[in-house]
Scaffold this motif. Structure first.
Motif, PDB file in Angstrom:
ATOM      1  N   ARG A 103       0.836  -1.207   0.000  1.00 17.54           N
ATOM      2  CA  ARG A 103       0.000   0.000   0.000  1.00 17.54           C
ATOM      3  C   ARG A 103       0.868   1.254   0.000  1.00 17.54           C
ATOM      4  NH1 ARG A 103      -4.497  -1.616   4.616  1.00 17.54           N
ATOM      5  NH2 ARG A 103      -6.086  -2.513   3.224  1.00 17.54           N
ATOM      6  N   THR A 104       1.916   1.232   0.835  1.00 17.74           N
ATOM      7  CA  THR A 104       2.823   2.384   0.897  1.00 17.74           C
ATOM      8  C   THR A 104       3.480   2.616  -0.457  1.00 17.74           C
ATOM      9  OG1 THR A 104       3.257   1.978   3.246  1.00 17.74           O
ATOM     10  CG2 THR A 104       4.856   3.323   2.041  1.00 17.74           C
ATOM     11  N   MET A 105       3.880   1.545  -1.100  1.00 18.03           N
ATOM     12  CA  MET A 105       4.500   1.654  -2.418  1.00 18.03           C
ATOM     13  C   MET A 105       3.541   2.320  -3.408  1.00 18.03           C
ATOM     14  SD  MET A 105       5.612  -1.391  -5.057  1.00 18.03           S
ATOM     15  CE  MET A 105       6.763  -2.118  -3.905  1.00 18.03           C
ATOM     16  N   LEU A 106       2.269   1.907  -3.401  1.00 20.04           N
ATOM     17  CA  LEU A 106       1.295   2.480  -4.329  1.00 20.04           C
ATOM     18  C   LEU A 106       1.029   3.948  -4.021  1.00 20.04           C
ATOM     19  CD1 LEU A 106      -1.315  -0.428  -4.664  1.00 20.04           C
ATOM     20  CD2 LEU A 106       0.524   0.205  -6.233  1.00 20.04           C
ATOM     21  N   ASN A 107       0.937   4.270  -2.737  1.00 20.60           N
ATOM     22  CA  ASN A 107       0.660   5.658  -2.361  1.00 20.60           C
ATOM     23  C   ASN A 107       1.802   6.600  -2.743  1.00 20.60           C
ATOM     24  OD1 ASN A 107      -1.851   5.036  -1.305  1.00 20.60           O
ATOM     25  ND2 ASN A 107      -1.070   4.681   0.754  1.00 20.60           N
ATOM     26  N   GLU A 108       3.004   6.031  -2.890  1.00 22.29           N
ATOM     27  CA  GLU A 108       4.160   6.851  -3.243  1.00 22.29           C
ATOM     28  C   GLU A 108       4.456   6.831  -4.742  1.00 22.29           C
ATOM     29  OE1 GLU A 108       7.243   5.266  -0.816  1.00 22.29           O
ATOM     30  OE2 GLU A 108       6.527   6.259   1.036  1.00 22.29           O
ATOM     31  N   ALA A 109       3.687   6.022  -5.494  1.00 17.59           N
ATOM     32  CA  ALA A 109       3.914   5.906  -6.936  1.00 17.59           C
ATOM     33  C   ALA A 109       3.514   7.204  -7.637  1.00 17.59           C
ATOM     34  CB  ALA A 109       3.112   4.735  -7.496  1.00 17.59           C
ATOM     35  N   LYS A 110       4.423   7.782  -8.397  1.00 17.64           N
ATOM     36  CA  LYS A 110       4.175   9.066  -9.060  1.00 17.64           C
ATOM     37  C   LYS A 110       3.813   8.902 -10.532  1.00 17.64           C
ATOM     38  CE  LYS A 110       5.444  11.239  -5.308  1.00 17.64           C
ATOM     39  NZ  LYS A 110       4.432  11.875  -4.428  1.00 17.64           N
ATOM     40  N   SER A 111       4.190   7.770 -11.115  1.00 15.13           N
ATOM     41  CA  SER A 111       4.027   7.620 -12.557  1.00 15.13           C
ATOM     42  C   SER A 111       2.779   6.836 -12.945  1.00 15.13           C
ATOM     43  CB  SER A 111       5.258   6.899 -13.134  1.00 15.13           C
ATOM     44  OG  SER A 111       5.407   5.627 -12.508  1.00 15.13           O
ATOM     45  N   VAL A 112       1.882   6.597 -11.974  1.00 24.31           N
ATOM     46  CA  VAL A 112       0.690   5.788 -12.228  1.00 24.31           C
ATOM     47  C   VAL A 112      -0.547   6.661 -12.078  1.00 24.31           C
ATOM     48  CG1 VAL A 112      -0.577   3.712 -11.561  1.00 24.31           C
ATOM     49  CG2 VAL A 112       1.912   3.768 -11.330  1.00 24.31           C
ATOM     50  N   SER A 113      -1.488   6.531 -13.004  1.00 23.82           N
ATOM     51  CA  SER A 113      -2.699   7.351 -12.978  1.00 23.82           C
ATOM     52  C   SER A 113      -3.607   6.956 -11.816  1.00 23.82           C
ATOM     53  CB  SER A 113      -3.472   7.192 -14.285  1.00 23.82           C
ATOM     54  OG  SER A 113      -4.041   5.884 -14.361  1.00 23.82           O
ATOM     55  N   HIS A 114      -4.541   7.842 -11.494  1.00 16.99           N
ATOM     56  CA  HIS A 114      -5.490   7.597 -10.407  1.00 16.99           C
ATOM     57  C   HIS A 114      -6.293   6.330 -10.669  1.00 16.99           C
ATOM     58  CE1 HIS A 114      -8.450   8.454  -7.296  1.00 16.99           C
ATOM     59  NE2 HIS A 114      -9.398   8.278  -8.198  1.00 16.99           N
ATOM     60  N   VAL A 115      -6.738   6.135 -11.903  1.00 15.74           N
ATOM     61  CA  VAL A 115      -7.539   4.958 -12.252  1.00 15.74           C
ATOM     62  C   VAL A 115      -6.718   3.680 -12.077  1.00 15.74           C
ATOM     63  CG1 VAL A 115      -8.732   3.755 -14.135  1.00 15.74           C
ATOM     64  CG2 VAL A 115      -9.043   6.223 -13.817  1.00 15.74           C
ATOM     65  N   ASP A 116      -5.461   3.710 -12.545  1.00 13.48           N
ATOM     66  CA  ASP A 116      -4.621   2.525 -12.391  1.00 13.48           C
ATOM     67  C   ASP A 116      -4.289   2.245 -10.925  1.00 13.48           C
ATOM     68  OD1 ASP A 116      -4.435   1.519 -14.954  1.00 13.48           O
ATOM     69  OD2 ASP A 116      -2.738   2.785 -15.507  1.00 13.48           O
ATOM     70  N   LEU A 117      -4.148   3.299 -10.123  1.00 13.21           N
ATOM     71  CA  LEU A 117      -3.904   3.097  -8.692  1.00 13.21           C
ATOM     72  C   LEU A 117      -5.083   2.384  -8.039  1.00 13.21           C
ATOM     73  CD1 LEU A 117      -2.148   6.364  -7.461  1.00 13.21           C
ATOM     74  CD2 LEU A 117      -1.210   4.049  -7.461  1.00 13.21           C
ATOM     75  N   GLU A 118      -6.309   2.780  -8.419  1.00 10.67           N
ATOM     76  CA  GLU A 118      -7.491   2.095  -7.894  1.00 10.67           C
ATOM     77  C   GLU A 118      -7.462   0.616  -8.264  1.00 10.67           C
ATOM     78  OE1 GLU A 118     -10.984   4.088  -9.274  1.00 10.67           O
ATOM     79  OE2 GLU A 118     -11.006   5.483  -7.593  1.00 10.67           O
ATOM     80  N   ARG A 119      -7.112   0.337  -9.534  1.00  8.91           N
ATOM     81  CA  ARG A 119      -7.034  -1.061  -9.980  1.00  8.91           C
ATOM     82  C   ARG A 119      -5.993  -1.833  -9.165  1.00  8.91           C
ATOM     83  NH1 ARG A 119      -7.168   1.208 -15.614  1.00  8.91           N
ATOM     84  NH2 ARG A 119      -9.319   0.949 -16.333  1.00  8.91           N
ATOM     85  N   LEU A 120      -4.837  -1.207  -8.965  1.00  7.84           N
ATOM     86  CA  LEU A 120      -3.757  -1.889  -8.260  1.00  7.84           C
ATOM     87  C   LEU A 120      -4.104  -2.165  -6.801  1.00  7.84           C
ATOM     88  CD1 LEU A 120      -0.643  -0.085  -9.776  1.00  7.84           C
ATOM     89  CD2 LEU A 120      -1.320  -2.466 -10.113  1.00  7.84           C
ATOM     90  N   HIS A 121      -4.802  -1.223  -6.146  1.00  6.71           N
ATOM     91  CA  HIS A 121      -5.231  -1.473  -4.764  1.00  6.71           C
ATOM     92  C   HIS A 121      -6.182  -2.660  -4.726  1.00  6.71           C
ATOM     93  CE1 HIS A 121      -3.574   1.605  -2.060  1.00  6.71           C
ATOM     94  NE2 HIS A 121      -3.568   2.422  -3.113  1.00  6.71           N
ATOM     95  N   GLY A 122      -7.117  -2.695  -5.670  1.00  6.68           N
ATOM     96  CA  GLY A 122      -8.058  -3.816  -5.717  1.00  6.68           C
ATOM     97  C   GLY A 122      -7.368  -5.131  -6.063  1.00  6.68           C
ATOM     98  N   TYR A 123      -6.427  -5.092  -6.979  1.00  2.00           N
ATOM     99  CA  TYR A 123      -5.675  -6.276  -7.393  1.00  2.00           C
ATOM    100  C   TYR A 123      -4.866  -6.811  -6.212  1.00  2.00           C
ATOM    101  CZ  TYR A 123      -2.646  -9.046 -10.553  1.00  2.00           C
ATOM    102  OH  TYR A 123      -1.974 -10.044 -11.206  1.00  2.00           O
TER     103      TYR A 123
END
Length: 400
Positions: free
Chosen positions: A216-236
């Motif tokens: 989760r921390t890694m995703l929250n710090e990701a700068k090169s990923v769009s908001h929509v893709d971040l939602e997908r990644l959290h769910g994944y």
């Protein structure tokens, strides 16, 4: 993924007393300094038990709001609104009710407890059975990640987390979700993408909570990923799908146990309250006539502060030197009960003087309060509409 946000509400069932202030409102005032806060009048919740006397609710709403402002809730720092003025609460409650098992509602600890406490009322209604789900809708509608509660209310927050998880699992599976999620992993970069997959596997196969938090921390710090893709990644990551509703966390609060005038919990039903904005003479009379240690029949009889309701007030209103004076004076009969009560009277009156001063402008000009609430309603609706747009789209109800 979403901004920190605190949400809390209160039922309008009558005048607020010192128990409400020390148990809830003081904490609200503290929280508004650290987080974006939404505080709402839970008028629909009040109807779950007071459906046969709605006039009590209507008469209490504005007085309760003045009490909030008097206590120090700041409309410049917090959004203050009325639940029934944001109809999206009802819509989300309805949609969640379509997928919530009845057994979940029946096992909420307060369900049977409240039925016993309010045995004189007919609570065999859907509104009463479903009020935990309405509470969940209140929280999920604003994607609030922090809900200030005491330990007895933690099950309500866990119920809300289960409701959000079920919704996300059922409706967060967009067509081609797995493929889109794997493509999103690539956008994390080779090294981070590989680490993410390892952490995901550790969490989903082994239940490794530390791996989940690290990912989760890694995703929250990701700068090169769009908001929509971040939602997908959290769910994944969590095995749910696209995260549409945010699972809230319980923000455990230390609520000072404000005793009533008789030593029991302060409650209007016990007739042992001191109201937030009460006439000075009434406050003095109530505290001066409080019961004390029954062993002190005469002024010369020694007593035990631990057996005296007044001592509980000293623990809230008196400093250490005064409390020491009470302990020594009571046990040696060096002070009388009226002497002992005076510092409490002074403390309560000083506290109320500040509140009455804050309340005065709103008492003199009700339009000031109406304006604050109207602005709060508008701000709340903006957030609610954003959530419901995503909910309708996920459920196929957007009809584009």
């Amino acid at each position: 993924m979403y901004a920190e946000r605190v949400l809390s509400g209160m039922r309008p069932t009558g005048r607020l007393h010192l128990g409400h202030y020390h148990g809830v409102l003081k904490n609200w005032v503290k929280l508004q300094e650290s987080y974006p806060c939404l505080f709402f009048v839970a008028d629909w919740h009040a109807l779950t038990t007071a459906y046969d006397s709605p006039e009590v609710i209507a008469d209490s709403v504005w007085d309760m709001l003045i009490d909030w402002l008097a206590a120090g809730v700041d409309p410049e720092k917090a959004t203050i609104f009325i639940q029934s003025r944001v109809p999206e609460h009802a819509e989300l409650h309805l949609l969640l009710s379509m997928i919530t098992p009845v057994g979940w509602l029946e096992r909420v600890p307060t369900y049977k407890d409240q039925q016993l406490k309010l045995a004189h009322k007919d609570l065999a209604t859907y509104g009463f059975l479903g009020y935990p789900l309405l509470m969940s809708a209140d929280i999920l509608l604003y994607r609030a990640d922090k809900v200030p509660v005491g330990e007895d209310q933690v099950p309500h927050v866990e119920f809300t987390r289960e409701a959000a998880r079920r919704f996300n699992h059922m409706f967060g599976r967009e067509p081609g979700f797995e493929d889109k999620a794997r493509e999103a992993v690539k956008k994390l970069g080779g090294k981070n993408g590989k680490l993410f997959e390892e952490l995901r596997k550790r969490f989903q196969q082994d239940g490794d909570g530390a791996a989940l938090e690290q990912a989760r921390t890694m995703l929250n710090e990701a700068k090169s990923v769009s908001h929509v893709d971040l939602e997908r990644l959290h769910g994944y990551l969590e095995g749910s799908g696209k995260m549409i509703l945010v699972e809230p966390g319980a923000l455990l609060t230390e609520a000072a146990r404000m005793p009533g005038l008789d030593g029991q919990k302060m409650s209007k039903s016990y007739g042992n309250t001191v109201f937030l904005r009460e006439d000075k003479d009434s406050v003095v009379k109530k505290i001066r006539t409080m019961q004390t240690d029954p062993a002190r029949v005469r002024r010369s009889d020694p007593g035990d502060p631990e057996k005296c309701p007044v001592w509980q007030f000293h623990q809230i209103y008196s400093d250490e030197s005064t409390r020491k004076w009470v302990q020594e004076g009571c046990r040696s009969a060096g002070i009388g009960c009226l002497e002992c009560k005076q510092p409490v009277i002074d403390g309560v009156l000083a506290e109320q003087a500040v509140m009455c001063e804050r309340a005065k402008p709103y008492e003199e000009d009700p339009t000031l309060l109406r304006r604050i609430v109207a602005e709060g309603d508008d701000r709340a609706r903006v957030l609610a509409r954003e959530t419901m747009r995503d909910v309708r789209e996920a459920m196929g109800l957007s009809y584009r």
